[in-house]
Design an enzyme around this catalytic site. Structure first.
Site, PDB file in Angstrom:
ATOM      1  CB  SER A  87      -0.841  -0.006   1.276  1.00 52.79           C
ATOM      2  OG  SER A  87      -1.490   1.235   1.452  1.00 52.79           O
ATOM      3  CE1 TYR A 129      -3.695  -1.964   5.567  1.00 51.66           C
ATOM      4  CE2 TYR A 129      -3.524   0.320   4.860  1.00 51.66           C
ATOM      5  CZ  TYR A 129      -3.711  -1.009   4.559  1.00 51.66           C
ATOM      6  OH  TYR A 129      -3.901  -1.400   3.251  1.00 51.66           O
TER       7      TYR A 129
HETATM    8  P1  NDP Z   1     -11.058  -6.359   0.808  1.00 52.21           P
HETATM    9  O1  NDP Z   1     -11.420  -6.167   2.248  1.00 52.21           O
HETATM   10  O2  NDP Z   1     -12.119  -6.291  -0.220  1.00 52.21           O
HETATM   11  O3  NDP Z   1     -10.319  -7.752   0.624  1.00 52.21           O
HETATM   12  C1  NDP Z   1      -9.564  -8.400   1.611  1.00 52.21           C
HETATM   13  C2  NDP Z   1      -9.518  -9.873   1.265  1.00 52.21           C
HETATM   14  O4  NDP Z   1      -8.675 -10.550   2.215  1.00 52.21           O
HETATM   15  C3  NDP Z   1     -10.886 -10.527   1.315  1.00 52.21           C
HETATM   16  O5  NDP Z   1     -11.043 -11.330   0.174  1.00 52.21           O
HETATM   17  C4  NDP Z   1     -10.829 -11.383   2.564  1.00 52.21           C
HETATM   18  O6  NDP Z   1     -11.625 -12.545   2.348  1.00 52.21           O
HETATM   19  C5  NDP Z   1      -9.345 -11.726   2.629  1.00 52.21           C
HETATM   20  N1  NDP Z   1      -8.936 -12.083   3.979  1.00 52.21           N
HETATM   21  C6  NDP Z   1      -9.018 -11.314   5.081  1.00 52.21           C
HETATM   22  N2  NDP Z   1      -8.577 -11.996   6.148  1.00 52.21           N
HETATM   23  C7  NDP Z   1      -8.217 -13.229   5.703  1.00 52.21           C
HETATM   24  C8  NDP Z   1      -7.712 -14.397   6.336  1.00 52.21           C
HETATM   25  N3  NDP Z   1      -7.480 -14.446   7.643  1.00 52.21           N
HETATM   26  N4  NDP Z   1      -7.457 -15.484   5.574  1.00 52.21           N
HETATM   27  C9  NDP Z   1      -7.709 -15.451   4.244  1.00 52.21           C
HETATM   28  N5  NDP Z   1      -8.171 -14.384   3.596  1.00 52.21           N
HETATM   29  C10 NDP Z   1      -8.433 -13.286   4.324  1.00 52.21           C
HETATM   30  O7  NDP Z   1      -9.909  -5.295   0.527  1.00 52.21           O
HETATM   31  P2  NDP Z   1      -9.228  -4.758  -0.829  1.00 52.21           P
HETATM   32  O8  NDP Z   1      -9.560  -5.624  -1.973  1.00 52.21           O
HETATM   33  O9  NDP Z   1      -9.516  -3.327  -0.893  1.00 52.21           O
HETATM   34  O10 NDP Z   1      -7.692  -4.915  -0.436  1.00 52.21           O
HETATM   35  C11 NDP Z   1      -6.905  -6.011  -0.857  1.00 52.21           C
HETATM   36  C12 NDP Z   1      -5.466  -5.748  -0.445  1.00 52.21           C
HETATM   37  O11 NDP Z   1      -5.036  -4.487  -0.962  1.00 52.21           O
HETATM   38  C13 NDP Z   1      -5.221  -5.678   1.060  1.00 52.21           C
HETATM   39  O12 NDP Z   1      -3.972  -6.262   1.356  1.00 52.21           O
HETATM   40  C14 NDP Z   1      -5.191  -4.185   1.338  1.00 52.21           C
HETATM   41  O13 NDP Z   1      -4.446  -3.890   2.497  1.00 52.21           O
HETATM   42  C15 NDP Z   1      -4.521  -3.687   0.073  1.00 52.21           C
HETATM   43  N6  NDP Z   1      -4.799  -2.280  -0.238  1.00 52.21           N
HETATM   44  C16 NDP Z   1      -6.082  -1.805  -0.341  1.00 52.21           C
HETATM   45  C17 NDP Z   1      -6.303  -0.459  -0.626  1.00 52.21           C
HETATM   46  C18 NDP Z   1      -7.664   0.141  -0.701  1.00 52.21           C
HETATM   47  O14 NDP Z   1      -7.775   1.389  -0.669  1.00 52.21           O
HETATM   48  N7  NDP Z   1      -8.737  -0.635  -0.824  1.00 52.21           N
HETATM   49  C19 NDP Z   1      -5.172   0.459  -0.848  1.00 52.21           C
HETATM   50  C20 NDP Z   1      -3.878  -0.153  -0.740  1.00 52.21           C
HETATM   51  C21 NDP Z   1      -3.713  -1.468  -0.458  1.00 52.21           C
HETATM   52  P3  NDP Z   1     -12.411 -13.369   3.465  1.00 52.21           P
HETATM   53  O15 NDP Z   1     -13.015 -12.368   4.406  1.00 52.21           O
HETATM   54  O16 NDP Z   1     -13.415 -14.137   2.670  1.00 52.21           O
HETATM   55  O17 NDP Z   1     -11.379 -14.249   4.091  1.00 52.21           O
END
Ligand code: NDP
Length: 256
Positions: free
Chosen positions: A140, A153
């Site tokens: 990020s 974070y």
């Molecule tokens: P989401 O919250 O939509 O996606 C997060 C994903 O991680 C979900 O699919 C969730 O699925 C999965 N997840 C969470 N915990 C677990 C776990 N314990 N085991 C397995 N899977 C897990 O977020 P984004 O798509 O927005 O973000 C994706 C990535 O990008 C993250 O790493 C985030 O930090 C990074 N990011 C996002 C930004 C933004 O502005 N949105 C900016 C910069 C970086 P489930 O709950 O089904 O397990």
């Protein structure tokens, strides 16, 4: 199942929503065989129906689940993996360092840092096999700067980023590229909602008046581009933000 030399295979974590789901869609369109990983089975099943990916339900903060994932990769891809997209992650809370909850910090380190560590350790042998593979880390812009209320974070994302940098050094000479994508503001359905503990108004306020924040497909596009460069080209780090966000604290907001 063993793969022929032209089959490209990918594991995408955090595939049940947002950037991960968009990445699965994009890599399938590029011809990759994809194993989509997350905890929510129903969402993965819908993605499989839509894209033809395979799925594996796992909590990546649990070592036993990651061990099981390694076995699934061995069975499904013959132990030969082209790409691992470490995307699972998230932010919990907007407290100051002084007022931050240790449990929130722990969750952020678990899912952003330690899950990436566990999965990378488990799948590196498969990435070394054949002509080699890629470890991609979804960090990020929070990995590059500090901001108030973001202590847990930003600390976790900095750690994830440094892990990628260290791994690249340690794997020098191996046929494994280590790639990092550092997105700025991406409007996904769940990220800000999770951060605010389900407070929709506060989550919406993050994007208020911002003309065209990035969307998940923009980041998936970056991932696909990095993974499909010729193998001697290693895109170490790609920082990508919306035009309206010149820096973390410099976001242009129109009147709404
Ligand atoms: P989401 O919250 O939509 O996606 C997060 C994903 O991680 C979900 O699919 C969730 O699925 C999965 N997840 C969470 N915990 C677990 C776990 N314990 N085991 C397995 N899977 C897990 O977020 P984004 O798509 O927005 O973000 C994706 C990535 O990008 C993250 O790493 C985030 O930090 C990074 N990011 C996002 C930004 C933004 O502005 N949105 C900016 C910069 C970086 P489930 O709950 O089904 O397990």
């Amino acid at each position: 199942m063993s793969q022929d030399a032209t089959t490209r295979t990918a594991v995408v974590t955090g595939a049940s929503s947002g950037i991960g789901a968009a990445t699965v869609r994009r890599l399938r369109a590029e011809g990759f065989e994809v194993l989509a990983v997350a905890r929510r089975a129903d969402r993965l099943a819908a993605l499989a129906e839509e894209t033809g990916c395979s799925t594996h339900v796992a909590d990546l903060t649990a070592q036993a689940d990651v061990d099981a994932l390694r076995e699934v990769v061995r069975e499904r891809f013959g132990g030969d993996l082209t790409a691992l997209v470490n995307n699972a992650g998230g932010a919990f809370g907007t407290d100051t360092v002084e007022g931050g909850k240790v449990e929130d910090w722990q969750r952020m380190f678990d899912v952003n840092v330690l899950a990436t560590l566990r999965v990378t350790q488990a799948l590196l042998p498969a990435l070394r096999a054949g002509t080699g593979g890629d470890v991609l880390v979804m960090s990020s812009t929070a990995a590059r700067i500090a901001y108030e209320g973001g202590g847990g974070y930003t600390a976790a994302k900095h750690a994830e980023s440094v892990m990628a940098e260290t791994l690249r050094l340690e794997l020098a000479g191996d046929p494994v590229r280590v790639l990092e994508v550092a997105p700025g503001m991406v409007r996904t359905e769940e990220f800000s909602l999770n951060r605010t503990g389900g407070d929709a108004a506060r989550a919406d306020a993050v994007y208020a008046g911002v003309r065209e924040p990035l969307v998940a497909e923009d980041v998936a596009d970056c991932v696909a581009w990095m993974l499909t460069r010729p193998r001697h080209v290693n895109v170490d780090l790609l920082v990508v933000r919306p035009l309206a966000q010149a820096a973390q604290h410099k976001v242009v907001r129109e009147q709404v």
